[in-house]
Design an enzyme around this catalytic site. Structure first.
Site, PDB file in Angstrom:
ATOM      1  N   ARG A   1      -0.105  20.555 -11.470  1.00 15.04           N
ATOM      2  CA  ARG A   1       0.047  19.131 -11.833  1.00 15.04           C
ATOM      3  C   ARG A   1       1.115  18.409 -11.003  1.00 15.04           C
ATOM      4  NH1 ARG A   1      -0.631  21.063 -17.297  1.00 15.04           N
ATOM      5  NH2 ARG A   1      -2.807  20.759 -17.865  1.00 15.04           N
TER       6      ARG A   1
ATOM      7  N   LYS B   1       0.136   8.247   1.071  1.00 13.63           N
ATOM      8  CA  LYS B   1      -1.324   8.350   0.897  1.00 13.63           C
ATOM      9  C   LYS B   1      -1.724   9.776   1.247  1.00 13.63           C
ATOM     10  CE  LYS B   1      -3.098   3.695   1.734  1.00 13.63           C
ATOM     11  NZ  LYS B   1      -3.918   2.862   2.632  1.00 13.63           N
TER      12      LYS B   1
ATOM     13  N   GLU C   1      -1.843   3.058  17.023  1.00 14.14           N
ATOM     14  CA  GLU C   1      -1.322   2.808  15.666  1.00 14.14           C
ATOM     15  C   GLU C   1       0.103   2.239  15.728  1.00 14.14           C
ATOM     16  OE1 GLU C   1      -2.922   2.916  12.840  1.00 14.14           O
ATOM     17  OE2 GLU C   1      -4.418   4.522  12.841  1.00 14.14           O
TER      18      GLU C   1
ATOM     19  N   LYS D   1       6.735   0.117   8.261  1.00 12.31           N
ATOM     20  CA  LYS D   1       5.899   0.763   7.244  1.00 12.31           C
ATOM     21  C   LYS D   1       6.693   0.901   5.944  1.00 12.31           C
ATOM     22  CE  LYS D   1       2.425   3.824   5.924  1.00 12.31           C
ATOM     23  NZ  LYS D   1       1.322   4.680   6.237  1.00 12.31           N
TER      24      LYS D   1
ATOM     25  N   GLU E   1      -1.028  -0.371  -2.580  1.00 13.87           N
ATOM     26  CA  GLU E   1      -1.978  -1.225  -1.849  1.00 13.87           C
ATOM     27  C   GLU E   1      -2.750  -2.173  -2.773  1.00 13.87           C
ATOM     28  OE1 GLU E   1      -3.837   0.586   1.662  1.00 13.87           O
ATOM     29  OE2 GLU E   1      -5.631  -0.547   1.158  1.00 13.87           O
TER      30      GLU E   1
ATOM     31  N   ARG F   1       0.060  -4.142   1.568  1.00 15.96           N
ATOM     32  CA  ARG F   1      -0.093  -2.868   2.306  1.00 15.96           C
ATOM     33  C   ARG F   1      -1.415  -2.825   3.069  1.00 15.96           C
ATOM     34  NH1 ARG F   1       1.368   3.343   0.461  1.00 15.96           N
ATOM     35  NH2 ARG F   1       0.599   4.298   2.372  1.00 15.96           N
TER      36      ARG F   1
ATOM     37  N   ASN G   1      -4.158  -1.904   7.548  1.00 11.99           N
ATOM     38  CA  ASN G   1      -5.530  -1.527   7.920  1.00 11.99           C
ATOM     39  C   ASN G   1      -6.089  -2.416   9.032  1.00 11.99           C
ATOM     40  OD1 ASN G   1      -5.573   0.489   5.930  1.00 11.99           O
ATOM     41  ND2 ASN G   1      -6.082  -1.028   4.366  1.00 11.99           N
TER      42      ASN G   1
ATOM     43  N   HIS H   1      -9.003  -1.293  11.054  1.00 10.24           N
ATOM     44  CA  HIS H   1      -9.528  -0.058  10.471  1.00 10.24           C
ATOM     45  C   HIS H   1     -10.931  -0.184   9.878  1.00 10.24           C
ATOM     46  CE1 HIS H   1      -5.550   1.396  11.203  1.00 10.24           C
ATOM     47  NE2 HIS H   1      -5.807   2.567  10.661  1.00 10.24           N
TER      48      HIS H   1
ATOM     49  N   HIS I   1     -13.466   2.536  11.089  1.00 10.76           N
ATOM     50  CA  HIS I   1     -14.141   3.528  10.250  1.00 10.76           C
ATOM     51  C   HIS I   1     -15.659   3.477  10.455  1.00 10.76           C
ATOM     52  CE1 HIS I   1     -10.457   3.846   7.391  1.00 10.76           C
ATOM     53  NE2 HIS I   1     -10.381   4.689   8.389  1.00 10.76           N
TER      54      HIS I   1
ATOM     55  N   HIS J   1      -9.404   8.787  16.035  1.00 13.15           N
ATOM     56  CA  HIS J   1      -9.185   7.706  15.075  1.00 13.15           C
ATOM     57  C   HIS J   1      -8.408   6.539  15.714  1.00 13.15           C
ATOM     58  CE1 HIS J   1      -8.292   5.638  11.370  1.00 13.15           C
ATOM     59  NE2 HIS J   1      -6.995   5.767  11.588  1.00 13.15           N
TER      60      HIS J   1
HETATM   61  P1  NAD Z   1      -4.575  15.834  13.721  1.00 12.60           P
HETATM   62  O1  NAD Z   1      -3.719  16.209  12.602  1.00 12.60           O
HETATM   63  O2  NAD Z   1      -5.952  16.362  13.767  1.00 12.60           O
HETATM   64  O3  NAD Z   1      -3.820  16.197  15.073  1.00 12.60           O
HETATM   65  C1  NAD Z   1      -4.457  15.935  16.291  1.00 12.60           C
HETATM   66  C2  NAD Z   1      -4.539  17.210  17.172  1.00 12.60           C
HETATM   67  O4  NAD Z   1      -3.269  17.453  17.744  1.00 12.60           O
HETATM   68  C3  NAD Z   1      -4.910  18.474  16.404  1.00 12.60           C
HETATM   69  O5  NAD Z   1      -5.720  19.255  17.228  1.00 12.60           O
HETATM   70  C4  NAD Z   1      -3.564  19.161  16.198  1.00 12.60           C
HETATM   71  O6  NAD Z   1      -3.709  20.556  16.052  1.00 12.60           O
HETATM   72  C5  NAD Z   1      -2.854  18.798  17.461  1.00 12.60           C
HETATM   73  N1  NAD Z   1      -1.393  18.736  17.394  1.00 12.60           N
HETATM   74  C6  NAD Z   1      -0.660  18.175  16.416  1.00 12.60           C
HETATM   75  N2  NAD Z   1       0.639  18.143  16.777  1.00 12.60           N
HETATM   76  C7  NAD Z   1       0.715  18.738  17.984  1.00 12.60           C
HETATM   77  C8  NAD Z   1       1.785  18.996  18.874  1.00 12.60           C
HETATM   78  N3  NAD Z   1       3.025  18.579  18.627  1.00 12.60           N
HETATM   79  N4  NAD Z   1       1.515  19.652  20.027  1.00 12.60           N
HETATM   80  C9  NAD Z   1       0.233  20.024  20.326  1.00 12.60           C
HETATM   81  N5  NAD Z   1      -0.835  19.775  19.540  1.00 12.60           N
HETATM   82  C10 NAD Z   1      -0.579  19.136  18.373  1.00 12.60           C
HETATM   83  O7  NAD Z   1      -4.726  14.235  13.843  1.00 12.60           O
HETATM   84  P2  NAD Z   1      -3.750  12.999  13.660  1.00 12.60           P
HETATM   85  O8  NAD Z   1      -4.197  12.004  14.640  1.00 12.60           O
HETATM   86  O9  NAD Z   1      -2.312  13.402  13.628  1.00 12.60           O
HETATM   87  O10 NAD Z   1      -4.109  12.505  12.189  1.00 12.60           O
HETATM   88  C11 NAD Z   1      -5.397  12.030  11.889  1.00 12.60           C
HETATM   89  C12 NAD Z   1      -5.577  12.143  10.410  1.00 12.60           C
HETATM   90  O11 NAD Z   1      -4.603  11.358   9.747  1.00 12.60           O
HETATM   91  C13 NAD Z   1      -6.934  11.636   9.934  1.00 12.60           C
HETATM   92  O12 NAD Z   1      -7.478  12.545   9.027  1.00 12.60           O
HETATM   93  C14 NAD Z   1      -6.596  10.322   9.234  1.00 12.60           C
HETATM   94  O13 NAD Z   1      -7.477  10.022   8.181  1.00 12.60           O
HETATM   95  C15 NAD Z   1      -5.219  10.604   8.721  1.00 12.60           C
HETATM   96  N6  NAD Z   1      -4.391   9.410   8.491  1.00 12.60           N
HETATM   97  C16 NAD Z   1      -3.740   9.313   7.308  1.00 12.60           C
HETATM   98  C17 NAD Z   1      -2.937   8.228   7.053  1.00 12.60           C
HETATM   99  C18 NAD Z   1      -2.152   8.153   5.771  1.00 12.60           C
HETATM  100  O14 NAD Z   1      -1.548   7.123   5.505  1.00 12.60           O
HETATM  101  N7  NAD Z   1      -2.117   9.211   4.990  1.00 12.60           N
HETATM  102  C19 NAD Z   1      -2.776   7.220   8.028  1.00 12.60           C
HETATM  103  C20 NAD Z   1      -3.453   7.363   9.230  1.00 12.60           C
HETATM  104  C21 NAD Z   1      -4.266   8.467   9.463  1.00 12.60           C
HETATM  105  N1  GLY Z   2      -2.229   4.029   7.021  1.00 10.05           N
HETATM  106  C1  GLY Z   2      -2.318   2.941   6.112  1.00 10.05           C
HETATM  107  C2  GLY Z   2      -1.415   3.067   4.942  1.00 10.05           C
HETATM  108  O1  GLY Z   2      -0.632   3.966   4.848  1.00 10.05           O
HETATM  109  O2  GLY Z   2      -1.489   2.251   4.065  1.00 10.05           O
END
Ligand code: NAD
Ligand code: GLY
Length: 376
Positions: free
Chosen positions: A128, A150, A192, A234, A244, A248, A252, A255, A259, A273
């Site tokens: 939990r 998030k 971003e 942020k 949001e 917030r 997006n 976005h 998407h 992305h």
């Molecule tokens: P990811 O986590 O897949 O990382 C991208 C690639 O880089 C992967 O292959 C990873 O293994 C590699 N990698 C990571 N750090 C590294 C490093 N220092 N050296 C070498 N390789 C490395 O992708 P991302 O772009 O970091 O994140 C995308 C994800 O984040 C999506 O799922 C998206 O939906 C999510 N996201 C969430 C939020 C939120 O607010 N929670 C906001 C934006 C995106």
């Molecule tokens: N990445 C958008 C948010 O955190 O609201």
């Protein structure tokens, strides 16, 4: 006594008893154990990482944790977007529970947004809710996903549709980890980063127009300055609207289009992305110009900057067919931001001046997407 060196910047996310710090600076992996102990005491810490990041950084982090008196272990998951799924969630929970998970255990996300979102979601539902820490290692995660709470996994019905708002106890952004990030991933995170200038800080965008290439070429000082400004913005937005209900959603920008493009090309496929977000932001500016809301020269500056740094501004070839405006609009209508059947868009009055609307007409949208499809 604080273990933070003079080159570290700390930003506070101010959410009452859920407040936390974002520490940003070089080589913070070595200080992570102490930074966590200062806030949470000596704990049992389980590092969750992926198959790319683990071999690079897990051992150093384990040493840092042990030096500060924490116990723990590391769980390594296959890298990639597919890990944000029920199957991986179940297997991760099973692994944690089989070793006797306790309420005092801390989960530590070491990786990009995929690991951060999966670990945060796991922490929010295991027993939990247990505490978790973010150590983001991609630029995208350092400027966006690790901050603000998030958490999510994907569903066959769409991306990030299953998740929670659940804040970490501390975010530790070690800028030195960006040295091993593949250049394309750095570019995606840069999109971003630019987003913050476009949505609310024209001066930041101007600075990025001048110096932003330094983020991509690995200039540590410029990278830190960009990450700090993004996190300040942020944090300020999350402080005002954690769940949001309003402002917030400005985060997006681009976005809703992104998407839809990702849904058509396959998530984690042709477009990363952040690359899809770059195209989405170009579309948001173009639409704002068409609607007479934004000067055309501002849209031209956005496109020119993305082109200058090698980010896409037009659609790639469709993987299996041709681009179709109606199909993209159908994807948009399944977005989380749809209210009473109307898609919410982030539009702009110019660089640094964004707003939310659900008054975009269908015909304007079709024309915009048809024009974009014609250039693919
Ligand atoms: P990811 O986590 O897949 O990382 C991208 C690639 O880089 C992967 O292959 C990873 O293994 C590699 N990698 C990571 N750090 C590294 C490093 N220092 N050296 C070498 N390789 C490395 O992708 P991302 O772009 O970091 O994140 C995308 C994800 O984040 C999506 O799922 C998206 O939906 C999510 N996201 C969430 C939020 C939120 O607010 N929670 C906001 C934006 C995106
Ligand atoms: N990445 C958008 C948010 O955190 O609201």
């Amino acid at each position: 006594m604080s273990q933070v060196s003079e080159t570290t910047r700390t930003i506070r996310v101010d959410l009452g008893d859920r407040s936390y710090d974002i520490a940003i600076g070089p080589d913070l992996l070595d200080q992570a154990g102490a930074l966590i102990a200062e806030r949470l005491g000596e704990r049992h810490v389980v590092i969750i990482t992926d198959s790319n990041v683990g071999p690079l950084y897990a051992e150093r982090l384990e040493e840092s944790l042990a030096k500060a008196g924490h116990t723990g272990r590391t769980i390594q998951i296959e890298a990639g977007e597919q890990s944000k799924s029920f199957i991986y969630l179940e297997s991760l929970l099973d692994d944690l529970l089989s070793e006797g998970l306790e309420r005092g255990t801390v989960l530590l996300a070491l990786g990009g947004g995929v690991i951060g979102d999966l670990t945060g979601f796991t922490a929010s539902i295991a027993l939990r809710g247990i505490e978790f820490v973010q150590i983001p290692t991609t630029l995208l995660a350092q400027v966006d996903s690790s901050v603000g709470g998030k958490t999510a996994i994907n569903s066959p019905h769409g991306k990030n549709l299953i998740g929670t708002f659940y804040q970490p106890r501390v975010v530790i952004a070690d800028t030195s980890t960006l040295t091993t990030l593949p250049p394309r991933e750095l570019g995606a995170g840069y999109a971003e980063t630019v987003k913050y200038g476009l949505l609310g800080d024209a001066e930041f965008f101007e600075w990025l127009e001048q110096d932003g290439t330094g983020v991509l070429s690995g200039n540590a000082g410029i990278q830190t300055r960009a990450i700090v400004r993004a996190c300040e913005m942020k944090a300020e937005i999350v402080n005002q609207d954690e769940r949001e209900t309003g402002r917030r959603a400005l985060l997006n920008l681009g976005h809703t289009f992104a998407h839809a493009l990702e849904a058509e090309t396959g998530f984690g496929g042709t477009l990363l992305h952040g690359e899809a977000v770059a195209i989405g932001m170009v579309l948001a500016f173009d639409l704002s110009v068409t609607l007479g809301l934004c000067p055309a020269e501002d849209a031209a500056r956005v496109r020119a900057h993305f082109e200058a740094v090698g980010l896409p501004t037009t659609l790639p070839s469709h993987p299996s067919d041709k681009w179709d405006a109606q199909t993209l609009i159908e994807h948009m209508s399944r977005d989380k931001k749809v209210q009473a059947g109307r898609t919410t868009f982030v539009l702009v009055r110019g660089i640094g001046d964004s707003f939310l609307t659900n008054e975009v007409g269908h015909a304007d949208l079709v024309q915009l997407l048809d024009n974009m499809a014609a250039t693919a």
